[in-house]
Design a protein around this motif. Sequence first.
Motif, PDB file in Angstrom:
ATOM      1  N   ILE A  91      -1.847  -6.333   5.535  1.00 16.07           N
ATOM      2  CA  ILE A  91      -2.613  -5.423   4.673  1.00 16.07           C
ATOM      3  C   ILE A  91      -4.101  -5.737   4.734  1.00 16.07           C
ATOM      4  O   ILE A  91      -4.942  -4.853   4.921  1.00 16.07           O
ATOM      5  CB  ILE A  91      -2.107  -5.510   3.216  1.00 16.07           C
ATOM      6  CG1 ILE A  91      -0.663  -5.008   3.107  1.00 16.07           C
ATOM      7  CG2 ILE A  91      -3.013  -4.691   2.287  1.00 16.07           C
ATOM      8  CD1 ILE A  91       0.008  -5.360   1.799  1.00 16.07           C
ATOM      9  N   ILE A  96      -0.378   0.715  -0.833  1.00  9.85           N
ATOM     10  CA  ILE A  96      -0.284   0.638   0.634  1.00  9.85           C
ATOM     11  C   ILE A  96      -0.312   2.046   1.232  1.00  9.85           C
ATOM     12  O   ILE A  96      -0.949   2.285   2.269  1.00  9.85           O
ATOM     13  CB  ILE A  96       0.990  -0.105   1.071  1.00  9.85           C
ATOM     14  CG1 ILE A  96       0.918  -1.584   0.675  1.00  9.85           C
ATOM     15  CG2 ILE A  96       1.194   0.005   2.580  1.00  9.85           C
ATOM     16  CD1 ILE A  96       2.200  -2.354   0.958  1.00  9.85           C
ATOM     17  N   MET A 150       1.671   0.062   8.369  1.00  4.62           N
ATOM     18  CA  MET A 150       1.714   0.208   6.909  1.00  4.62           C
ATOM     19  C   MET A 150       2.947   0.984   6.458  1.00  4.62           C
ATOM     20  O   MET A 150       3.550   0.677   5.419  1.00  4.62           O
ATOM     21  CB  MET A 150       0.445   0.902   6.415  1.00  4.62           C
ATOM     22  CG  MET A 150      -0.831   0.067   6.535  1.00  4.62           C
ATOM     23  SD  MET A 150      -0.773  -1.519   5.654  1.00  4.62           S
ATOM     24  CE  MET A 150      -0.506  -2.653   7.035  1.00  4.62           C
TER      25      MET A 150
END
Length: 419
Positions: A41, A101, A192
Amino acid sequence: MPRMPANGGARDASPQPASHPKATPVSGWLILFLATACGLIVANLYYSQPLVGPISADLGLSPRAAGVIVTMTQVGYGIGLLLIVPLGDLFENRKLVISVIALGALAMLASGFAATPGLFLAAALFIGIGSVSVQILVPYAAHLASDENRGRVVGNVMSGLMFGIMLSRPVSSFLTELTNWRVIFFVSTGIMVVLMVAVRLVLPVSRPKTKPRYFELLGSMARLMITSRVLRRRALYQASLFATFSLFWTTVPLLLAGPDFNMSQAGIALFALAGAAGAIAAPIGGRMADRGWMRPATAIAMASVPIALMLTHLGTMGSLFSLVVLVAGAVMLDFGLTCNMVLGQRAIFSLGAAYRNRINGVYMATFFAAGAVGSAVGGWAYAHGGWMWATAIGMVFPALGLLYYLSEYLRPLEMPKAP
């Protein structure tokens, strides 16, 4: 929210909410998953850092404005730290992480398709906001850990985060060398999406028991900064280092691509890969904190950053020796920053389990704001005075931080016991 004592102690802190995962021995595979997720991330924040040259040339940004590319991402991250991370003390953590996210994935996709500077910079802002899910996962890891090994667990998770920061630069440089700068944004979008599914399947539910109102959460963050001397000092210590870290990694690709070294994107990637060795400081810092070596470890970590910048001026610029000491300086700088970050988190996570997300939000927002300043100032300094100006200004930030740290000896911090 309970009032915290001025020394940052935890005597009046709320007990750990029963609905959070219990502080039991944490399995190695779960720590590995959290560390990997944090690394994947946070890498989104830094993919563009070594690509400021190609991106600026393609989109029509002037060299003096190149630093704005990194600054916008960090500004977005700071906004998310202040406005989204505190929601971890209000909403179920797993769903919140997945939602944030998803926002970051959409922003990465938009960056890949951006055709104008305005669109790219707007997407960069939301990449920053969408990357703050990592700062919901770090307090989550602290909740899982027992008092005795919290530093170790946080340090191991933070090592994944720091490897993500440091490996993001060589990865984006290598991909750009093979294809073009847009590919890394498309690849990260796919990563992601996969990560959202993994988070949904792996992480247990973590729902805070207390339900404060949103604006009460935001107000409590300001009170935490004012009333907790530990939080205030640790945040400002890290801010002084992170400004220099951002300045260094914004300007060093420009130096390496310039006439002295004339490196390709692949060469810059190898340089960044070597600098990633500094990430080993995260677990080391966590263990030092668990053993009660907070003050000497902090002094060493903070002093290593200005020393690292001094190293980069040894030898004739462009020579093999100057490249070697430049790599050594990068490793030392990253080591000092990483170690000090983990030391700070070990301290602040002992202030109160009921508001760890807010504490972490204040801590991170403070030094990421300094990082945004460092990136912007670094781009300007390099455009006007080259590497000499950039490093001279870069040494000012940790010098001020060290002076502030030395004032601690006039009134030593009383480190809190973990609740």
